[in-house]
Design an enzyme around this catalytic site. Structure first.
Site, PDB file in Angstrom:
ATOM      1  N   LYS A 156       0.846  -1.198   0.000  1.00 50.54           N
ATOM      2  CA  LYS A 156       0.000   0.000   0.000  1.00 50.54           C
ATOM      3  C   LYS A 156       0.881   1.249   0.000  1.00 50.54           C
ATOM      4  O   LYS A 156       2.086   1.173   0.287  1.00 50.54           O
ATOM      5  CB  LYS A 156      -0.921  -0.015   1.216  1.00 50.54           C
ATOM      6  CG  LYS A 156      -0.195   0.071   2.549  1.00 50.54           C
ATOM      7  CD  LYS A 156      -1.155  -0.219   3.708  1.00 50.54           C
ATOM      8  CE  LYS A 156      -0.444  -0.133   5.039  1.00 50.54           C
ATOM      9  NZ  LYS A 156      -1.294  -0.622   6.139  1.00 50.54           N
ATOM     10  N   TYR A 175      17.256  29.484   9.754  1.00 47.42           N
ATOM     11  CA  TYR A 175      16.102  30.312  10.110  1.00 47.42           C
ATOM     12  C   TYR A 175      15.860  30.296  11.613  1.00 47.42           C
ATOM     13  O   TYR A 175      15.943  29.243  12.255  1.00 47.42           O
ATOM     14  CB  TYR A 175      14.840  29.787   9.426  1.00 47.42           C
ATOM     15  CG  TYR A 175      14.764  30.126   7.957  1.00 47.42           C
ATOM     16  CD1 TYR A 175      14.698  31.440   7.522  1.00 47.42           C
ATOM     17  CD2 TYR A 175      14.740  29.109   7.017  1.00 47.42           C
ATOM     18  CE1 TYR A 175      14.608  31.732   6.168  1.00 47.42           C
ATOM     19  CE2 TYR A 175      14.644  29.391   5.656  1.00 47.42           C
ATOM     20  CZ  TYR A 175      14.585  30.706   5.241  1.00 47.42           C
ATOM     21  OH  TYR A 175      14.501  30.992   3.908  1.00 47.42           O
TER      22      TYR A 175
HETATM   23  C1  LIG Z   1      -0.641  -1.627   6.759  1.00 43.96           C
HETATM   24  C2  LIG Z   1      -1.240  -2.889   7.208  1.00 43.96           C
HETATM   25  C3  LIG Z   1      -0.422  -3.972   7.553  1.00 43.96           C
HETATM   26  C4  LIG Z   1       1.081  -3.881   7.609  1.00 43.96           C
HETATM   27  O1  LIG Z   1       1.468  -3.266   8.814  1.00 43.96           O
HETATM   28  P1  LIG Z   1       3.016  -3.151   9.172  1.00 43.96           P
HETATM   29  O2  LIG Z   1       3.014  -2.604  10.549  1.00 43.96           O
HETATM   30  O3  LIG Z   1       3.601  -2.179   8.197  1.00 43.96           O
HETATM   31  O4  LIG Z   1       3.583  -4.497   9.034  1.00 43.96           O
HETATM   32  C5  LIG Z   1      -1.029  -5.166   7.859  1.00 43.96           C
HETATM   33  N1  LIG Z   1      -2.374  -5.286   7.859  1.00 43.96           N
HETATM   34  C6  LIG Z   1      -3.187  -4.258   7.563  1.00 43.96           C
HETATM   35  C7  LIG Z   1      -4.652  -4.446   7.594  1.00 43.96           C
HETATM   36  C8  LIG Z   1      -2.647  -3.030   7.232  1.00 43.96           C
HETATM   37  O5  LIG Z   1      -3.458  -2.011   6.939  1.00 43.96           O
END
Ligand SMILES: *Cc1c(COP(=O)(O)O)cnc(C)c1O
Length: 367
Positions: A35, A256
């Site tokens: 994702k 800054y």
């Molecule tokens: C993003 C996600 C994961 C992965 O989580 P990590 O902490 O990056 O391993 C697993 N299951 C779901 C439903 C997610 O949304």
């Protein structure tokens, strides 16, 4: 010549980290979570290294389409399922598995015309209170799905809120086990933190693990453990160069707001990296960086296009020196993204997703 900043995606490290997920859960299948454009790495940049996984999981239908365009014919799971009824057509066409986490998604399925029935992952809200059916509604949802000709396989899924911390997973695991006790189907519970910390328990590994951050060389439970502890390798390097050197005397300020004031003579390097590249502006004075592979820290505020590093103890470094903002440095040096994230009050996940479009990306391919 372009600005010297670049991001490197390390496919050998991605492949290594996926092997680590497998080693933690040898009897389970592994979803590589891609994702958010593979946590900012780029799906296309990561694919060859991640394709040893058994499946991919993501949220966006266009990312699923991109995986199919790369030639992936194996499982793809939509972790949030469909967002509207039309999405089911794409699920049918691209053979996507999809989460079902609320009643309306079942209504859409019931109206969907498809030649091939779908595989769905019915999601239980075991305590995170983000997505999923409550334990009391879960069985009825399963029964409804099971009666649909549009559905041929129902897998069972939940998500842990505290796999990385002291609260742990015991409570949610018990809720899941009770709600799913006599239901058939494959099960998926574990994110990276659960895979790394709790997968000695076969019911936590279950049938499918979901390896996200660990695939990308982040420690989900930093600072309790770092990536060296978990034998993970950085998969993204953000690096740039020193553009200029300034000599400070006691009382001189940097950047800054003059938030940093030297209390002695110092040599400062100005680096071509700023918040418009995705480097966090919240990373205060003292955030670690590597120059020529050696550890030093940032000085003063991060600006849009530049930040400063302390070269006082690195007399041989100067204009043109390589600066590793995070990831793999020269001479085998490593600066875990988690360290930089912590200095900025955030987590590695956010930094790797936030590198901006103006940063050119290069890929270290599998050897
Ligand atoms: C993003 C996600 C994961 C992965 O989580 P990590 O902490 O990056 O391993 C697993 N299951 C779901 C439903 C997610 O949304």
């Amino acid at each position: 010549m372009p600005r010297p900043i670049e991001a490197l995606i390390h496919q050998p490290a991605l492949a290594h980290n996926i092997r680590r997920a497998r080693a933690c859960a040898p009897d389970a299948q592994v979803f590589a979570i891609v994702k958010a454009n593979a946590y900012g790495h780029g799906i296309e940049n990561s694919f060859e290294a991640l394709r040893s996984a058994d499946g991919f999981a993501l949220l966006d239908l266009d990312e699923a389409q991109r995986l199919r365009n790369l030639g992936w014919r194996g499982p793809i799971l939509l972790l949030e399922g469909c967002f509207e009824t039309r999405d089911l057509e794409l699920c049918s066409r691209l053979k996507l598995w999809h989460a079902v986490h609320h009643e309306q998604q079942i209504d859409w399925l019931a109206m969907h015309k498809t030649h091939e029935p779908h595989r769905v992952f019915l999601k239980l809200n075991s305590g995170m209170n983000r997505l999923g059916f409550t334990p009391s509604a879960f069985r009825a949802a399963w029964t409804r799905l099971n009666a649909l000709p549009q559905v041929d396989e129902i897998s069972l899924m939940t998500h842990f809120s505290d796999a990385d911390g002291p609260r742990g997973i015991a409570r949610q695991l018990a809720v899941f086990q009770e709600a799913t006790a006599d239901l058939p189907g494959e099960r998926s519970l574990s994110n990276s933190a659960a895979v790394l910390r709790h997968a000695a328990d076969a019911s936590v590994r279950a049938d499918w693990v979901r390896a996200g951050i660990m695939s990308y060389g982040g420690a989900p439970d930093y600072p309790e453990h770092d990536i060296a502890h978990w034998d993970l390798k950085p998969t993204m390097t953000l690096r740039s160069k020193v553009l200029a050197v300034q000599h400070l005397h006691a009382g001189d300020s940097v950047g800054y707001g003059s938030t940093f004031i030297a209390d002695r003579d110092m040599r400062i390097g100005t680096v071509a990296c700023g918040y418009a590249d995705g480097y966090p502006r919240h990373a205060g004075h003292g955030t670690p960086a590597l120059v020529g592979g050696q550890r030093t820290t940032t000085v003063g505020r991060v600006s849009m296009d530049m930040l400063a590093v302390d070269l006082t103890g690195l007399p041989q470094e100067g204009v043109g020196s390589e600066v590793t903002l995070w990831g793999q440095g020269p001479h085998g040096g490593v600066l875990p993204i988690d360290e930089v994230a912590r200095a900025a009050g955030t987590i590695g996940y956010e930094l790797m997703c936030a590198v901006t479009r103006r940063v050119p990306v290069h890929v270290e391919t599998l050897g």
